[in-house]
Design an enzyme around this catalytic site. Structure first.
Site, PDB file in Angstrom:
ATOM      1  N   GLU A 175     -47.744   9.170  -4.921  1.00 33.68           N
ATOM      2  CA  GLU A 175     -47.897  10.375  -5.743  1.00 33.68           C
ATOM      3  C   GLU A 175     -47.671  11.618  -4.878  1.00 33.68           C
ATOM      4  OE1 GLU A 175     -51.649  10.422  -7.652  1.00 33.68           O
ATOM      5  OE2 GLU A 175     -51.198  12.183  -8.875  1.00 33.68           O
ATOM      6  N   ARG A 212     -55.750  -6.761  -1.237  1.00 32.90           N
ATOM      7  CA  ARG A 212     -56.271  -7.702  -2.234  1.00 32.90           C
ATOM      8  C   ARG A 212     -55.259  -8.783  -2.602  1.00 32.90           C
ATOM      9  NH1 ARG A 212     -58.556  -2.807  -3.573  1.00 32.90           N
ATOM     10  NH2 ARG A 212     -56.840  -2.345  -4.987  1.00 32.90           N
TER      11      ARG A 212
HETATM   12  P1  AMP Z   1     -48.705   0.351  -7.682  1.00 32.34           P
HETATM   13  O1  AMP Z   1     -47.884   0.452  -6.441  1.00 32.34           O
HETATM   14  O2  AMP Z   1     -48.882   1.673  -8.370  1.00 32.34           O
HETATM   15  O3  AMP Z   1     -48.209  -0.714  -8.639  1.00 32.34           O
HETATM   16  O4  AMP Z   1     -50.154  -0.035  -7.239  1.00 32.34           O
HETATM   17  C1  AMP Z   1     -50.403  -1.313  -6.886  1.00 32.34           C
HETATM   18  C2  AMP Z   1     -51.491  -1.420  -5.855  1.00 32.34           C
HETATM   19  O5  AMP Z   1     -52.539  -0.478  -5.988  1.00 32.34           O
HETATM   20  C3  AMP Z   1     -52.067  -2.771  -5.990  1.00 32.34           C
HETATM   21  O6  AMP Z   1     -52.013  -3.360  -4.706  1.00 32.34           O
HETATM   22  C4  AMP Z   1     -53.482  -2.559  -6.464  1.00 32.34           C
HETATM   23  O7  AMP Z   1     -54.343  -3.257  -5.590  1.00 32.34           O
HETATM   24  C5  AMP Z   1     -53.753  -1.085  -6.388  1.00 32.34           C
HETATM   25  N1  AMP Z   1     -54.133  -0.450  -7.660  1.00 32.34           N
HETATM   26  C6  AMP Z   1     -53.408   0.446  -8.354  1.00 32.34           C
HETATM   27  N2  AMP Z   1     -54.048   0.884  -9.428  1.00 32.34           N
HETATM   28  C7  AMP Z   1     -55.225   0.230  -9.465  1.00 32.34           C
HETATM   29  C8  AMP Z   1     -56.358   0.232 -10.351  1.00 32.34           C
HETATM   30  N3  AMP Z   1     -56.411   1.017 -11.446  1.00 32.34           N
HETATM   31  N4  AMP Z   1     -57.388  -0.577 -10.061  1.00 32.34           N
HETATM   32  C9  AMP Z   1     -57.355  -1.370  -8.968  1.00 32.34           C
HETATM   33  N5  AMP Z   1     -56.333  -1.412  -8.097  1.00 32.34           N
HETATM   34  C10 AMP Z   1     -55.273  -0.625  -8.331  1.00 32.34           C
END
Ligand code: AMP
Length: 175
Positions: free
Chosen positions: A99, A62
């Site tokens: 995770e 995205r």
């Molecule tokens: P993180 O590495 O945990 O910061 O997760 C970031 C990635 O996961 C981003 O590229 C988002 O597209 C996706 N992502 C994580 N949590 C969500 C959520 N609650 N809703 C939508 N996309 C998420």
């Protein structure tokens, strides 16, 4: 042009997706609305005009959607960061912790150089793991990461902590 408060109306919460306990932030209503899409792209690019950005890096998948038009708005190039095995040429790779287990992000070895000033763009800042790994990946090429921009941050996950003192801009903040 819609403002940041108006953008929130175009984010759809999907409970328990992709698994129980997660509230997924669905951006497809925002993407489908011409004004909201333009406002998001404008919001992510306006803060970085006159900052000498040469490359805008978007994370699969995205992040690509926003990073490419932001690159056009800034007169910069677009560079994809992808999951393992998707890029066809020589890559640098960075492992990061999920995770359960680990994953890999990759970038073409010639995509950025030490002369580049980079803006990193993604849709959601959650734990910050993906963004932090992207910053490390860019560090392998000695590129300067000027800032990171996200459509929204899930502030309760404190993704900013994973990014140290990096400059972070988000259009929406969920506490
Ligand atoms: P993180 O590495 O945990 O910061 O997760 C970031 C990635 O996961 C981003 O590229 C988002 O597209 C996706 N992502 C994580 N949590 C969500 C959520 N609650 N809703 C939508 N996309 C998420």
């Amino acid at each position: 042009m819609a403002d940041a408060i108006a953008l929130e109306a175009f984010i759809r919460d999907i409970e328990d997706f992709p698994k129980a306990g997660i509230t997924f932030k669905d951006i497809t209503p925002l993407l489908a609305d011409p004004g909201a899409l333009a406002a998001a792209v404008h919001g992510l690019s306006a803060a970085f005009t006159d900052r000498g950005i040469t490359k805008v890096v978007g994370m699969e998948a995205r992040g690509f959607i926003f990073a490419a038009p932001v690159a056009v708005a800034l007169g910069a190039g677009f560079v994809p960061v992808r999951k393992a095995g998707k890029l066809p040429w020589s890559v640098n790779r960075q492992e990061y912790v999920l995770e359960y287990g680990t994953d890999l992000l990759e970038i073409h070895q010639d995509a950025v150089t030490a002369e580049d000033r980079v803006l990193v763009i993604d849709d959601v800042l959650a734990t910050g793991g993906t963004a932090a790994a992207t910053v490390q990946l860019l560090g392998q090429s000695s590129a300067t990461v000027v800032a990171l921009g996200f459509v929204m941050e899930l502030a309760f996950l404190d993704g900013r902590a994973a990014l140290g003192d990096a400059e972070v801009t988000t259009l929406l903040r969920y506490a």
